[in-house]
Design a protein around this motif. Structure first.
Motif, PDB file in Angstrom:
ATOM      1  N   ASP A  23       2.205  -1.010  -2.027  1.00  0.00           N
ATOM      2  CA  ASP A  23       2.736  -1.694  -3.203  1.00  0.00           C
ATOM      3  C   ASP A  23       1.814  -1.592  -4.413  1.00  0.00           C
ATOM      4  O   ASP A  23       2.153  -2.105  -5.483  1.00  0.00           O
ATOM      5  CB  ASP A  23       2.975  -3.170  -2.881  1.00  0.00           C
ATOM      6  N   ASN A  38      -1.951  -6.219  -9.947  1.00  0.00           N
ATOM      7  CA  ASN A  38      -1.212  -4.966  -9.954  1.00  0.00           C
ATOM      8  C   ASN A  38      -2.127  -3.826 -10.366  1.00  0.00           C
ATOM      9  O   ASN A  38      -2.909  -3.952 -11.319  1.00  0.00           O
ATOM     10  CB  ASN A  38      -0.022  -5.047 -10.913  1.00  0.00           C
ATOM     11  N   ASP A  82       6.038  -9.742   2.763  1.00  0.00           N
ATOM     12  CA  ASP A  82       7.478  -9.548   2.575  1.00  0.00           C
ATOM     13  C   ASP A  82       8.247 -10.849   2.768  1.00  0.00           C
ATOM     14  O   ASP A  82       9.105 -11.200   1.964  1.00  0.00           O
ATOM     15  CB  ASP A  82       7.994  -8.474   3.533  1.00  0.00           C
TER      16      ASP A  82
END
Length: 658
Positions: free
Chosen positions: A453, A495, A575
């Motif tokens: 990710d 991120n 998740d």
């Protein structure tokens, strides 16, 4: 139950850590548990013409927080969790978890030469044992009660006498010793940290790991090691260590802790150079079960905690365990080589908060400088602190000085002409504050990466002092400001992106730079409960070690909590967003040594240590009278601590075959 005496529990732990955490590719109804033990899933599937099912998810059941109703559980490592692997054919396999130690520090273990060596024992610069004479009639070698960073790995062509199955290795470092034998003398930071290579015999049929040899790594070539804390395994198979709480070079000459460190290491209170510590050691394991260490001086001299090398083999995100800490990233010049590169520090943009529902705050990057390890080492050997900058503890009423908050202190500093490189790499915290970085975090601990990710995770052990608006250590306008403290801390998500530029507009040569930061999981401060917890025991508190498993899609979180009576190890599925307690550490201890190993010769492991069991604080007032004798009985009068792993009961865990 005490894992050191309960045979079935020990067996369970061995099975769980050394067996593939369930073959994630093959699990047949009615035969999956057998296949997990024998490794025959793919062949069995093929025999009946069915494709091998693939792993679709992993979940854990919760281990309850222990209470005084089961005092024995509070005084040792405790788990009742079950790991469930679910497959693409909807089949499931359960693995009951257990904890298996390789040793408790202070054990005599094999040195591989026909003799024994003290596990966790301390050695000086001449590789001679350092003796604790505080109880003259019982003089003995110092050994650590604080094992920390651990890496499990293999080396091609490894051959070590005594190994019957697969030869694998673990590198284990020992952060500090809490007390001398007299129980009075504080030994924190006063001994050079040892680091060891363990040769392990991996049973090819079961994945069980057995200790064969313990090798103490010679650190004399890197000036010894200072307070080694968290660690990680590099993508190229080396152990990346740490040296946290870099000694204050301006105060070292009068610092009793640093003088004692120097005395124990060199035999002289003045021999050690503070600029040799606060760097990144890298341990390479040899095929014969020995190891060598290199210290990289070019990643900034900060409070190095657990670092994470990104999949590009060049970008390194670093934990900085300090008050007034920051996000530091090093981009190496060459892949798999940390001996030279460029150092950056983050500036946090608007919107930073601890609200997981809030927006991410942007990060921009200040280029501190480029250097080689050899360059910085030469500077460390030749410069005095006052050659680099002038540092004052009170306002000199001189406009050539700049007021900064660094290392939990307010100071006024002035850089000496031409000393930018020296300041960037030897006085990194002060220099980063001087050039406007966001040095406002408090105790930024472990880091890890979710490569699929492109998200990094970073632990804030607590969120107080320098993070809180209006606090004397909070720098107004630096982007890190929360309205009230959160002692229980948070895990942050960052991120990762490419195409970023530094503060001068130059491109940063990495596709794995943190572009923003936001809260992922936060703890919860509470009033003290009946046991003594001051943070919600059903939520994570004071996160420290972080490791991510790509196959399990799970972020493992180890606590260093002064708010939980027992510290815990947690599993967070990124998740499903489910957070589950899977292990309880002996009361007063800290969860350390975390390493999630997705696959090693087909087997999956969760390495886990603990340190300083029975180190009582005010939250333990209701339990210490009951627990102290139990912990003393389990762990060498509280001088010992376990190095080991979570494993499975009955069937080993494997993620590639079931």
């Amino acid at each position: 139950m005490n894992p050191l005496s309960d045979v079935s529990r020990r067996h369970l732990l061995k099975l769980l850590s050394s067996a593939p955490m369930l073959p994630l590719t093959a699990s047949l109804a009615g035969t999956s548990a057998l296949l997990a033990g024998c490794g025959g899933g793919d062949d069995a599937a093929a025999a009946i013409g069915a494709p091998a099912p693939t792993l679709s998810g992993v979940s854990f059941s919760a281990t309850p927080a222990p209470t005084l109703a089961d005092a024995a559980a509070m005084a040792t490592t405790t788990t009742s969790s079950v790991m469930t692997a679910t497959f693409s054919d909807a089949s499931k396999v359960d693995f009951k978890l257990a904890y298996q130690p390789f040793f408790v520090t202070g054990d005599r273990v094999s040195d591989g030469k026909g003799g024994t060596i003290l596990a966790g024992g301390y050695f000086d610069i001449y590789n001679q044992p350092i003796i604790d004479n505080t109880v003259p009639a019982k003089a003995r070698q110092y050994f650590s009660d604080s094992p920390d960073g651990t890496s499990l790995l293999k080396v091609e062509g490894a051959r070590v006498a005594g190994v019957k199955g697969n030869t694998v290795f673990a590198v284990v470092q020992f952060e500090y010793a809490t007390w001398a034998q007299d129980g009075v003398s504080d030994m924190y930071g006063r001994l050079p940290s040892p680091i060891a290579v363990l040769t392990l015999d991996q049973d090819p049929a079961t994945g069980k790991l057995s200790l064969v040899k313990y090798h103490n790594v010679d650190t004399s070539g890197v000036h010894g090691l200072w307070i080694t804390c968290g660690a990680s395994l590099s993508p190229w198979g080396t152990h990346l260590s740490s040296e946290e709480y870099e000694p204050n070079a301006f105060a070292a000459a009068g610092d009793s802790q640093f003088k004692a460190f120097s005395k124990n290491l060199y035999g002289s209170e003045t021999a050690a150079n503070p600029y040799h510590y606060g760097h990144l050691p890298e341990v390479t394991v040899n095929a014969d079960g020995t190891g060598s260490v290199t210290k990289h001086y070019c990643l900034g001299r900060i409070s190095h905690e657990l670092v994470q090398v990104m999949p590009d083999n060049r970008t390194v995100l670093m934990g900085d365990d300090a008050t007034n800490s920051g996000y530091f990233v090093f981009v190496a010049d060459r892949e798999k080589d940390l001996s030279s590169g460029t150092l950056y520090v983050a500036k946090v943009g608007a919107g930073f908060s601890l609200d997981p529902a809030g927006a991410a705050a942007p990060l921009s990057w200040i280029r501190l400088g480029a250097a080689s390890s050899a360059d910085v080492h030469r500077l460390a050997n030749t410069l005095k602190p006052t050659d680099i900058m002038d540092v004052r503890a009170t306002d000199p009423s001189d406009t050539s000085f700049t007021k900064v908050n660094a290392n939990g202190r307010t100071e006024w500093i002035k850089l000496m002409p031409g000393m930018e490189k020296a300041a960037a790499f030897l006085e990194t915290h002060r220099y980063a504050s001087l050039v406007g970085a966001s040095m406002g975090f408090s105790k930024m601990e472990g880091t890890t990466v979710n490569a699929r990710d492109k998200i990094a995770y970073s632990a804030l052990q607590n969120c107080q002092a320098s993070m809180v608006a209006g606090n004397s250590l909070n720098t107004a306008g630096n982007g890190v400001s929360i309205p009230a403290q959160l002692k229980a801390g948070a895990v942050m998500a960052l991120n990762l992106k490419g195409g970023l530029k530094d503060d001068k507009g130059a491109a940063i040569a990495s596709d794995w730079m943190p572009a923003d930061v936001k809260a992922l999981i936060v703890g919860e401060d509470t009033a003290a409960d009946a046991l003594g917890n001051t943070a919600n025991p059903n939520k994570m508190a004071n996160p420290d070690n972080l490791k991510f498993s790509e196959k399990m899609r799970t972020l493992f979180i180890g606590e260093d909590s002064s708010q939980h009576v027992n510290n815990f190890l947690w599993a967070y599925n990124v998740d499903t967003k489910v957070l589950t307690r899977i292990l309880s550490i002996p009361a007063g201890g800290e969860s350390t040594g975390l390493h999630a190993v997705d696959e090693l010769n087909g087997w999956t492991y969760i390495m886990s240590n603990f340190q300083h069991a029975g180190d009582w604080g005010s939250i333990h007032n209701n339990v210490k009278t009951t627990l102290d004798p139990l912990i003393k009985a389990n762990y060498r009068d509280k001088f010992g601590a376990a190095v080991g792993y979570l494993t499975g009961s009955v069937a080993q865990v494997r993620l590639s075959k079931a």
